[in-house]
Write a protein that holds these residues in place. Structure first.
Motif, PDB file in Angstrom:
ATOM      1  N   SER A 250       0.822  -1.195   0.000  1.00 38.07           N
ATOM      2  CA  SER A 250       0.000   0.000   0.000  1.00 38.07           C
ATOM      3  C   SER A 250       0.864   1.256   0.000  1.00 38.07           C
ATOM      4  CB  SER A 250      -0.929  -0.001   1.215  1.00 38.07           C
ATOM      5  OG  SER A 250      -1.697   1.179   1.272  1.00 38.07           O
ATOM      6  N   GLY A 251       1.976   1.201   0.721  1.00 40.63           N
ATOM      7  CA  GLY A 251       2.868   2.350   0.803  1.00 40.63           C
ATOM      8  C   GLY A 251       3.508   2.721  -0.515  1.00 40.63           C
ATOM      9  N   LEU A 252       3.555   1.797  -1.457  1.00 42.72           N
ATOM     10  CA  LEU A 252       4.169   2.079  -2.756  1.00 42.72           C
ATOM     11  C   LEU A 252       3.376   3.108  -3.551  1.00 42.72           C
ATOM     12  CD1 LEU A 252       5.205  -1.517  -3.929  1.00 42.72           C
ATOM     13  CD2 LEU A 252       6.542   0.159  -2.636  1.00 42.72           C
ATOM     14  N   ARG A 253       2.113   3.314  -3.194  1.00 40.32           N
ATOM     15  CA  ARG A 253       1.295   4.277  -3.927  1.00 40.32           C
ATOM     16  C   ARG A 253       1.728   5.715  -3.678  1.00 40.32           C
ATOM     17  NH1 ARG A 253      -4.570   3.118  -2.051  1.00 40.32           N
ATOM     18  NH2 ARG A 253      -3.479   3.021  -0.056  1.00 40.32           N
ATOM     19  N   GLY A 254       2.514   5.941  -2.628  1.00 40.36           N
ATOM     20  CA  GLY A 254       2.834   7.302  -2.236  1.00 40.36           C
ATOM     21  C   GLY A 254       4.019   7.918  -2.940  1.00 40.36           C
ATOM     22  N   SER A 255       4.878   7.114  -3.574  1.00 42.38           N
ATOM     23  CA  SER A 255       6.093   7.656  -4.178  1.00 42.38           C
ATOM     24  C   SER A 255       6.520   6.793  -5.362  1.00 42.38           C
ATOM     25  CB  SER A 255       7.232   7.714  -3.153  1.00 42.38           C
ATOM     26  OG  SER A 255       8.469   8.002  -3.774  1.00 42.38           O
ATOM     27  N   ILE A 256       6.568   7.404  -6.528  1.00 44.10           N
ATOM     28  CA  ILE A 256       7.015   6.686  -7.717  1.00 44.10           C
ATOM     29  C   ILE A 256       8.455   6.237  -7.544  1.00 44.10           C
ATOM     30  CG2 ILE A 256       7.489   6.892 -10.183  1.00 44.10           C
ATOM     31  CD1 ILE A 256       5.211   8.937 -10.336  1.00 44.10           C
ATOM     32  N   GLU A 257       9.290   7.117  -7.012  1.00 42.01           N
ATOM     33  CA  GLU A 257      10.708   6.791  -6.854  1.00 42.01           C
ATOM     34  C   GLU A 257      10.910   5.636  -5.883  1.00 42.01           C
ATOM     35  OE1 GLU A 257       9.399   9.818  -6.669  1.00 42.01           O
ATOM     36  OE2 GLU A 257      10.152  10.631  -8.575  1.00 42.01           O
ATOM     37  N   ASP A 258      10.198   5.669  -4.746  1.00 42.49           N
ATOM     38  CA  ASP A 258      10.340   4.593  -3.767  1.00 42.49           C
ATOM     39  C   ASP A 258       9.860   3.259  -4.343  1.00 42.49           C
ATOM     40  OD1 ASP A 258      11.360   6.402  -1.990  1.00 42.49           O
ATOM     41  OD2 ASP A 258       9.547   6.547  -0.759  1.00 42.49           O
ATOM     42  N   CYS A 259       8.776   3.300  -5.107  1.00 40.33           N
ATOM     43  CA  CYS A 259       8.253   2.071  -5.685  1.00 40.33           C
ATOM     44  C   CYS A 259       9.237   1.488  -6.691  1.00 40.33           C
ATOM     45  CB  CYS A 259       6.904   2.338  -6.344  1.00 40.33           C
ATOM     46  SG  CYS A 259       6.126   0.858  -7.022  1.00 40.33           S
ATOM     47  N   ARG A 260       9.778   2.337  -7.541  1.00 41.02           N
ATOM     48  CA  ARG A 260      10.738   1.828  -8.522  1.00 41.02           C
ATOM     49  C   ARG A 260      12.009   1.328  -7.854  1.00 41.02           C
ATOM     50  NH1 ARG A 260       9.859   6.242 -13.497  1.00 41.02           N
ATOM     51  NH2 ARG A 260       7.691   5.606 -13.919  1.00 41.02           N
ATOM     52  N   ALA A 261      12.340   1.895  -6.707  1.00 43.15           N
ATOM     53  CA  ALA A 261      13.487   1.388  -5.950  1.00 43.15           C
ATOM     54  C   ALA A 261      13.226  -0.031  -5.471  1.00 43.15           C
ATOM     55  CB  ALA A 261      13.784   2.306  -4.769  1.00 43.15           C
ATOM     56  N   VAL A 262      11.969  -0.337  -5.140  1.00 45.47           N
ATOM     57  CA  VAL A 262      11.615  -1.703  -4.738  1.00 45.47           C
ATOM     58  C   VAL A 262      11.818  -2.667  -5.906  1.00 45.47           C
ATOM     59  CG1 VAL A 262       9.689  -3.203  -4.083  1.00 45.47           C
ATOM     60  CG2 VAL A 262      10.021  -1.016  -2.918  1.00 45.47           C
ATOM     61  N   LEU A 263      11.408  -2.271  -7.112  1.00 48.38           N
ATOM     62  CA  LEU A 263      11.619  -3.126  -8.278  1.00 48.38           C
ATOM     63  C   LEU A 263      13.106  -3.353  -8.520  1.00 48.38           C
ATOM     64  CD1 LEU A 263       8.966  -1.788 -10.841  1.00 48.38           C
ATOM     65  CD2 LEU A 263       8.731  -3.605  -9.143  1.00 48.38           C
ATOM     66  N   ASP A 264      13.904  -2.293  -8.398  1.00 47.12           N
ATOM     67  CA  ASP A 264      15.353  -2.436  -8.557  1.00 47.12           C
ATOM     68  C   ASP A 264      15.926  -3.385  -7.508  1.00 47.12           C
ATOM     69  OD1 ASP A 264      15.871  -0.839 -10.816  1.00 47.12           O
ATOM     70  OD2 ASP A 264      15.886   0.994  -9.612  1.00 47.12           O
ATOM     71  N   ARG A 265      15.522  -3.171  -6.243  1.00 41.23           N
ATOM     72  CA  ARG A 265      16.018  -4.004  -5.148  1.00 41.23           C
ATOM     73  C   ARG A 265      15.650  -5.467  -5.360  1.00 41.23           C
ATOM     74  NH1 ARG A 265      13.053  -1.898  -1.263  1.00 41.23           N
ATOM     75  NH2 ARG A 265      14.512  -0.156  -1.073  1.00 41.23           N
ATOM     76  N   SER A 266      14.487  -5.693  -5.931  1.00 35.42           N
ATOM     77  CA  SER A 266      13.975  -7.046  -6.138  1.00 35.42           C
ATOM     78  C   SER A 266      14.474  -7.668  -7.441  1.00 35.42           C
ATOM     79  CB  SER A 266      12.447  -7.018  -6.136  1.00 35.42           C
ATOM     80  OG  SER A 266      11.940  -6.392  -4.980  1.00 35.42           O
ATOM     81  N   GLU A 267      15.319  -6.930  -8.164  1.00 35.70           N
ATOM     82  CA  GLU A 267      15.888  -7.383  -9.439  1.00 35.70           C
ATOM     83  C   GLU A 267      14.797  -7.699 -10.460  1.00 35.70           C
ATOM     84  OE1 GLU A 267      18.657 -10.541  -8.605  1.00 35.70           O
ATOM     85  OE2 GLU A 267      20.110  -9.171  -7.720  1.00 35.70           O
ATOM     86  N   VAL A 268      13.810  -6.803 -10.507  1.00 29.51           N
ATOM     87  CA  VAL A 268      12.732  -6.903 -11.491  1.00 29.51           C
ATOM     88  C   VAL A 268      13.065  -5.980 -12.654  1.00 29.51           C
ATOM     89  CG1 VAL A 268      10.286  -6.457 -11.944  1.00 29.51           C
ATOM     90  CG2 VAL A 268      10.993  -7.457  -9.758  1.00 29.51           C
ATOM     91  N   ALA A 269      13.139  -6.523 -13.851  1.00 28.30           N
ATOM     92  CA  ALA A 269      13.443  -5.726 -15.030  1.00 28.30           C
ATOM     93  C   ALA A 269      12.226  -4.907 -15.438  1.00 28.30           C
ATOM     94  CB  ALA A 269      13.875  -6.633 -16.185  1.00 28.30           C
ATOM     95  N   PHE A 270      12.413  -3.606 -15.600  1.00 19.82           N
ATOM     96  CA  PHE A 270      11.313  -2.745 -16.026  1.00 19.82           C
ATOM     97  C   PHE A 270      11.854  -1.578 -16.823  1.00 19.82           C
ATOM     98  CE2 PHE A 270      12.783  -0.746 -12.157  1.00 19.82           C
ATOM     99  CZ  PHE A 270      12.587   0.611 -12.340  1.00 19.82           C
ATOM    100  N   THR A 271      10.960  -0.962 -17.605  1.00 17.28           N
ATOM    101  CA  THR A 271      11.309   0.208 -18.398  1.00 17.28           C
ATOM    102  C   THR A 271      10.397   1.355 -18.007  1.00 17.28           C
ATOM    103  OG1 THR A 271      11.994  -1.167 -20.274  1.00 17.28           O
ATOM    104  CG2 THR A 271      11.509   1.154 -20.727  1.00 17.28           C
ATOM    105  N   PRO A 272      10.942   2.414 -17.361  1.00 14.42           N
ATOM    106  CA  PRO A 272      10.107   3.566 -17.032  1.00 14.42           C
ATOM    107  C   PRO A 272       9.743   4.334 -18.296  1.00 14.42           C
ATOM    108  CG  PRO A 272      12.402   3.997 -16.474  1.00 14.42           C
ATOM    109  CD  PRO A 272      12.338   2.570 -16.910  1.00 14.42           C
ATOM    110  N   LEU A 273       8.537   4.877 -18.323  1.00  9.25           N
ATOM    111  CA  LEU A 273       8.049   5.628 -19.473  1.00  9.25           C
ATOM    112  C   LEU A 273       7.725   7.054 -19.048  1.00  9.25           C
ATOM    113  CD1 LEU A 273       5.622   2.916 -20.886  1.00  9.25           C
ATOM    114  CD2 LEU A 273       7.942   3.418 -21.680  1.00  9.25           C
ATOM    115  N   PRO A 274       7.843   8.016 -19.948  1.00 13.22           N
ATOM    116  CA  PRO A 274       7.556   9.407 -19.578  1.00 13.22           C
ATOM    117  C   PRO A 274       6.083   9.617 -19.265  1.00 13.22           C
ATOM    118  CG  PRO A 274       7.899   9.210 -21.947  1.00 13.22           C
ATOM    119  CD  PRO A 274       8.273   7.886 -21.353  1.00 13.22           C
ATOM    120  N   ALA A 275       5.822  10.618 -18.461  1.00 15.64           N
ATOM    121  CA  ALA A 275       4.441  10.965 -18.109  1.00 15.64           C
ATOM    122  C   ALA A 275       3.678  11.385 -19.363  1.00 15.64           C
ATOM    123  CB  ALA A 275       4.427  12.087 -17.081  1.00 15.64           C
ATOM    124  N   THR A 276       2.363  11.169 -19.334  1.00 14.70           N
ATOM    125  CA  THR A 276       1.533  11.535 -20.477  1.00 14.70           C
ATOM    126  C   THR A 276       0.102  11.759 -20.007  1.00 14.70           C
ATOM    127  OG1 THR A 276       0.896  10.868 -22.725  1.00 14.70           O
ATOM    128  CG2 THR A 276       0.878   9.160 -21.047  1.00 14.70           C
TER     129      THR A 276
END
Length: 214
Positions: free
Chosen positions: A34-60
């Protein structure tokens, strides 16, 4: 001291330990999700920490359909591939597949899931296309609709075809729906209403510990 040692050895039950999606699920996991909803940066840090491959996309987008949080997962076996959703949805999908779907599929169906069939994530609309309804979580890509699963042996499990049956495919779908409720804030299935007869709706609009599971 014993408590500190326990929490150090069981980060899934430690509300202060950084979330790692590779850890076993614990009582603190829903709150961390639930806490991941509060910060895009913190959430993406979790994916990095968990070694999950992802591609961030620009806002639209604009207004209620503005999507500041947008990414694709690199290795998630979706069909069609690379749906765009928010980081919290991505985290929930990783947990659901690795911790729930694969073990359930092997136990009930005797094989692993090779593809997750999805109907999409983003749709700039209000719920049920009703002009007086609240905005859908799909309006910001904070939801995904799952139509079925393809196993490694080629079998297809369809929400529309198999949900109401009395067989192992239906048992798998109901177990998958129940398991999703620990990873997403809202889970809606054919048991909810006719609009969901052919898919599971999964979103992160609520805390998974207090969300809707139907």
């Amino acid at each position: 001291m014993a408590g500190r040692v326990y929490l150090a050895e069981n980060p899934q039950n430690n509300p202060w330990a950084p979330l790692d999606l590779r850890d076993e699920r614990g009582w603190a996991t829903p709150t961390k999700l639930s806490g991941l909803r509060g910060s895009i940066e913190d959430c993406r840090a979790v994916l990095d920490r968990s070694e999950v491959a992802f591609t961030p996309l620009p806002a639209t987008g604009d207004g209620e359909c503005r999507r500041d949080d947008r990414l694709t997962l690199g290795t998630m076996p979706f069909a069609p591939r690379f749906p765009q959703f928010t980081c919290p949805v991505a985290a929930g999908m990783v947990l659901w597949l690795e911790k729930d779907l694969q073990p359930l599929s092997e136990e009930i169906l005797g094989g692993k899931v090779a593809r997750i069939q999805q109907y999409g994530t983003y749709s700039c609309r209000r719920m049920y296309n009703d002009a007086n309804a609240p905005w859908s979580e799909h309006a910001t890509g904070n939801a995904i609709d799952i139509a079925g699963f393809i196993l490694e042996d080629g079998r297809t499990i369809s929400v529309l075809r198999d949900w109401g049956e009395d067989d192992e495919e239906a048992r798998f779908l109901k177990a998958a729906r129940d398991a999703a409720c620990g990873n997403f804030g809202t889970v809606l299935s054919p048991e909810y209403n006719a609009a969901h007869a052919d898919h599971f709706h999964l979103d992160q609009g609520r805390n998974p510990a207090m969300g809707a599971c139907r």
